[in-house]
Enzyme design. Structure first.
Site, PDB file in Angstrom:
ATOM      1  N   HIS A  91      24.341 -21.164  21.906  1.00 45.73           N
ATOM      2  CA  HIS A  91      23.852 -22.510  22.172  1.00 45.73           C
ATOM      3  C   HIS A  91      24.661 -23.573  21.428  1.00 45.73           C
ATOM      4  CE1 HIS A  91      21.012 -25.439  23.576  1.00 45.73           C
ATOM      5  NE2 HIS A  91      20.642 -25.790  22.347  1.00 45.73           N
TER       6      HIS A  91
ATOM      7  N   SER B 196      22.335 -30.305  23.257  1.00 45.14           N
ATOM      8  CA  SER B 196      20.977 -29.792  23.402  1.00 45.14           C
ATOM      9  C   SER B 196      20.007 -30.923  23.737  1.00 45.14           C
ATOM     10  CB  SER B 196      20.584 -29.067  22.104  1.00 45.14           C
ATOM     11  OG  SER B 196      19.453 -28.286  22.290  1.00 45.14           O
TER      12      SER B 196
ATOM     13  N   ASP C 246      23.476 -18.373  27.184  1.00 47.15           N
ATOM     14  CA  ASP C 246      22.778 -19.231  26.218  1.00 47.15           C
ATOM     15  C   ASP C 246      21.287 -19.055  26.471  1.00 47.15           C
ATOM     16  OD1 ASP C 246      21.609 -21.212  24.725  1.00 47.15           O
ATOM     17  OD2 ASP C 246      22.753 -22.879  25.589  1.00 47.15           O
TER      18      ASP C 246
END
Lengths: 492, 265
Positions: free
Chosen positions: B245, B95, B217
């Protein structure tokens, strides 16, 4: 039926499915990817969906707000993975019609024997009401905070010291001015600090009348001298009123302390003035009465007749003195009430100076030395300005009796102003007294010297000059003499 | 001198010589890598750490100013590298850590041989023609949720977290339960994460990289993975079967497989 059979029968009466469907909270279960696999009727009703519209059709994240979806991915799911149970997460659920309701979600994880997350079972509590109360509480708190800061602002900037005390009389709030005056630390209302600043002669009254007020419930009012930051004591009016609840019981005292030093000082001066004025008037009246008594007793005797001219002269002198004193008093009250009218005209200054104070000039003890442009003209009420000059010259005679010359000077100090000064060669005035000499009731009193008079002369002069639009002042040097001066508008 | 290894709670394990450094994403700490590192322990030297403000890092070292941009976090990474004298590394970032790793690798490319981005996004907010997936309102919604869950958060934490200095075993136990940062730091990190824009930095990266893109996602949609791939030099894009995610947590096996495939290529 034996016991076990009976229990089995009773168990069969428990309708788990109905309990599940109609519980007062929502139940639902979803897979690792969020797909809803079971949901109870309560939650369906809350959401406004039919069962088949959700089960195997929607994901948990389809039922929550956009922010909730992000939250799900970033916090909730990782937390579930790590903790296997997550309680009381607040999601906003979205109903079929698009409206929202806030809910708390408790979740537990079902794992495979290998530890893999298979499904999540969740309960849902609708917290709409709680949220509303919370927000009302929050609003109420905000309102209360705003009111409080408004009050504190008002209370801190008011010129008085403000305080409150409990019903028992213990201080529990003081404003900023109070705190600053008594140099109290931020939250303390410790009375020890406060008492140190109360004049020792006023402490007993301050406390005893306070105790009396607390006991009787009557308004508290007293005066006390408090020490300011420079160490000087100033008079304060300390007051408090009781605040009662609906039953009439005192719950609080609201108090203030107001600086009344100017007021108290003025009253003291007034008292002193009355005593001085009485004394000043009594002296010539006693003398007058004495003369009259003598005249009466001896009016028929020959030797008495011989004394008459002297007695009449004495009586006249005392009557003149009384008249002067009363004129001063009348002048003062007229000036104070603004009733004195001026007859303004063009006045030649040199002439004015020449003619003033014939009593002094005629006696031959003092020489009046005049310096003035003979053409100089001012706009003034001639009689009033003469009164000022007489006052100045009389003062010079009175306070500098050993001098031989008094200097009267007039000069143009700018295009529009004339400065007229009376200079003596007396002992001068101490600098700390100079600012007070034009005050009402002020009398110069040197140690060892007592001068008679009401202390009104210079005050009247100052008022008269101000009425002419001029300034008045005195320059003085100890041991060298004083120069009293005033300014007047110049005529062109 | 600051003890970086303590500050960032750096953990080193594994039997290999080449270092794989795992940087956790927003909202978690190094524990999220526990399933993944199992796949690499035998072949690599494994380095995991917590950003300052996360996990068991030194919260006192947090500075709102330093961490007001992702570059502050990139400095954390480079300082860990310096403290361990790491070179020729593979950096795995989840991320927001993809962008943090990218910034670190632009500053000191010589320290990195490969980068692996897991669910990266150079810009979360939609911007003109650019599709990031979020409107500003969504973020306000998220920040409100974070506020609302403050109490929930603190309840999720072990209440005894305070004052365990004389009971180290408690801290040990907590590492298995604790995946949250201080709420205020979490708020600031959230703003830095979601409001940053690193699109202009993408072409500056010279180190080869892999973008691991989940199908479905919502944080980093597939268009964003494609954008990354289009604007990076030497980038490989792999679309995973895993959804969501956090494939490293929800589908560790597939994630390990894809990473190994890229590394052994």
């Amino acid at each position: 039926m034996n016991d076990a059979e009976h229990k089995a029968f009773l168990d069969s009466l428990v309708d788990l499915s109905s309990l599940y469907e109609n519980a007062p909270c929502g139940y639902f279960s979803f897979t690792r990817t969020g797909q809803v696999i079971k949901i109870n009727k309560t939650l369906l009703d809350w959401l406004g969906y039919e069962r088949e519209q959700i089960v195997y059709a929607l994901n948990f994240t389809d039922l929550i707000s956009r922010g909730g979806k992000i939250y799900y991915e970033m916090f909730y799911f990782p937390l579930l993975q790590l903790q296997s149970a997550v309680n009381e997460i607040n999601f906003d659920f979205i109903r079929k019609d698009g409206s929202r309701f806030p809910a708390l979600v408790n979740s537990t994880v079902i794992r495979s024997s290998g530890g893999e997350l298979l499904a999540v079972n969740a309960t849902v509590y609708d917290i709409t009401d709680r949220k509303r109360y919370e927000s009302e509480l929050l609003d109420a708190k905000k309102l209360a905070d705003a009111e409080r800061s408004r009050f504190e602002f008002l209370s801190d900037f008011i010129p008085d010291m403000i305080w409150t005390a409990s019903a028992e009389g213990k201080l529990n709030y003081v404003n900023k001015r109070f705190r600053d005056f008594f140099e109290l630390p931020d939250t303390s209302t410790d009375t020890a600090n406060i008492f140190q600043k109360v004049h020792s002669k006023d402490r007993f009254l301050l406390v005893s009348s306070w105790v009396k007020a607390i006991r009787s419930g009557q308004d508290y009012q007293t005066q006390a001298r408090l020490m300011d930051s420079t160490g000087d004591f100033q008079w304060y009016l300390v007051r408090a009123v009781a605040f009662r609840n609906r039953d009439g019981v005192i719950v609080k005292w609201m108090g203030s302390s107001t600086n009344i030093n100017t007021h108290v000082t003025a009253m003291e001066k007034m008292d002193e003035f009355i005593s001085v004025a009485s004394h000043e008037l009594k002296t010539p009246i006693t003398a007058l009465l004495g003369s009259l008594q003598v005249m009466q007793r001896f009016k028929d005797s020959e030797s008495g007749l011989k004394m008459m001219p002297r007695l009449i002269e004495q009586s006249h002198r005392n009557a003149v003195k009384i008249n002067e004193l009363i004129s001063d008093l009348l002048n003062t009250s007229n000036l104070k009430e603004g009733q004195m009218a001026l007859n303004m005209a063009r006045v030649n200054v040199a002439e004015l100076l020449k003619l003033t104070c014939p009593h002094v000039a005629g006696e031959g003890v003092f020489e009046l030395v005049i310096t003035c442009d003979p053409e100089l003209v001012v706009i003034a009420d001639e009689n009033r300005i003469d009164q000022v000059l007489v006052n100045f010259v009389n003062n010079a005679v009175k306070y500098a009796p050993d001098g031989e010359q008094i200097f009267l000077t007039a000069e143009v100090i700018d295009d529009d102003l004339v400065r007229i000064a009376v200079q003596d060669t007396g002992p001068g005035i101490a600098s700390e007294r100079i600012s007070s000499v034009f005050d009402r009731y002020y009398r110069v009193s040197n140690a060892g010297h007592q001068y008679s008079g009401l202390g009104l002369g210079l005050y009247i002069c100052a008022e008269l000059v101000r009425k002419h639009g001029g300034n008045i002042g005195v320059d003085s040097q100890l041991g060298k003499g004083s120069t009293f001066w005033f300014t007047l508008p110049r005529a062109k | 001198m600051t003890d970086i290894l303590k500050r960032n709670h750096v953990t080193v394990s594994g039997n290999g010589t080449q270092a794989m450094v795992f940087a956790h994403g927003y909202g978690c700490d190094q524990q999220v890598w526990s399933d993944i590192i199992k796949g690499f322990l035998s072949d690599y030297k494994i380095v995991t750490f917590d950003y300052v403000g996360a996990g068991l890092s030194d919260l006192d070292a947090y500075s709102s100013q330093r961490y007001s941009t992702l570059n502050g976090y990139a400095q954390d990474v480079l300082e860990v590298y310096q403290a361990l004298n790491l070179k020729d590394t593979i950096l795995v970032g989840h991320s927001v850590s993809s962008m943090i790793g990218l910034l670190a690798a632009i500053e000191k490319p010589e320290l990195f041989s490969k980068l692996i981005f897991l669910g990266p996004s150079p810009r979360y907010l939609n911007d003109g023609d650019y599709f990031g997936g979020f409107e500003r309102q969504d973020l306000e919604d998220l920040f409100t949720m974070m506020d609302n869950n403050y109490l929930g958060w603190s309840r999720a934490l072990a209440p005894s977290i305070m004052g365990n200095a004389d009971r180290p075993e408690l801290g040990e136990r907590l590492t298995n339960n604790f995946c949250a940062t201080d709420p205020e730091i979490a708020q600031e990190f959230a703003r830095v994460t979601f409001l940053s824009d690193n699109r202009a930095d993408l072409p500056k990266l010279t180190v080869p990289s892999l973008t691991l893109q989940c199908s479905k996602d919502i944080i980093a949609p597939i268009q964003v993975g494609q954008y990354m791939h289009d604007h990076l030099q030497h980038n490989t894009l792999m679309i995973m079967d895993a959804e969501g995610h956090c494939p490293h947590m929800s589908a560790p096996a597939e994630t390990i497989r894809q990473m190994q495939a890229y590394l052994n290529k």
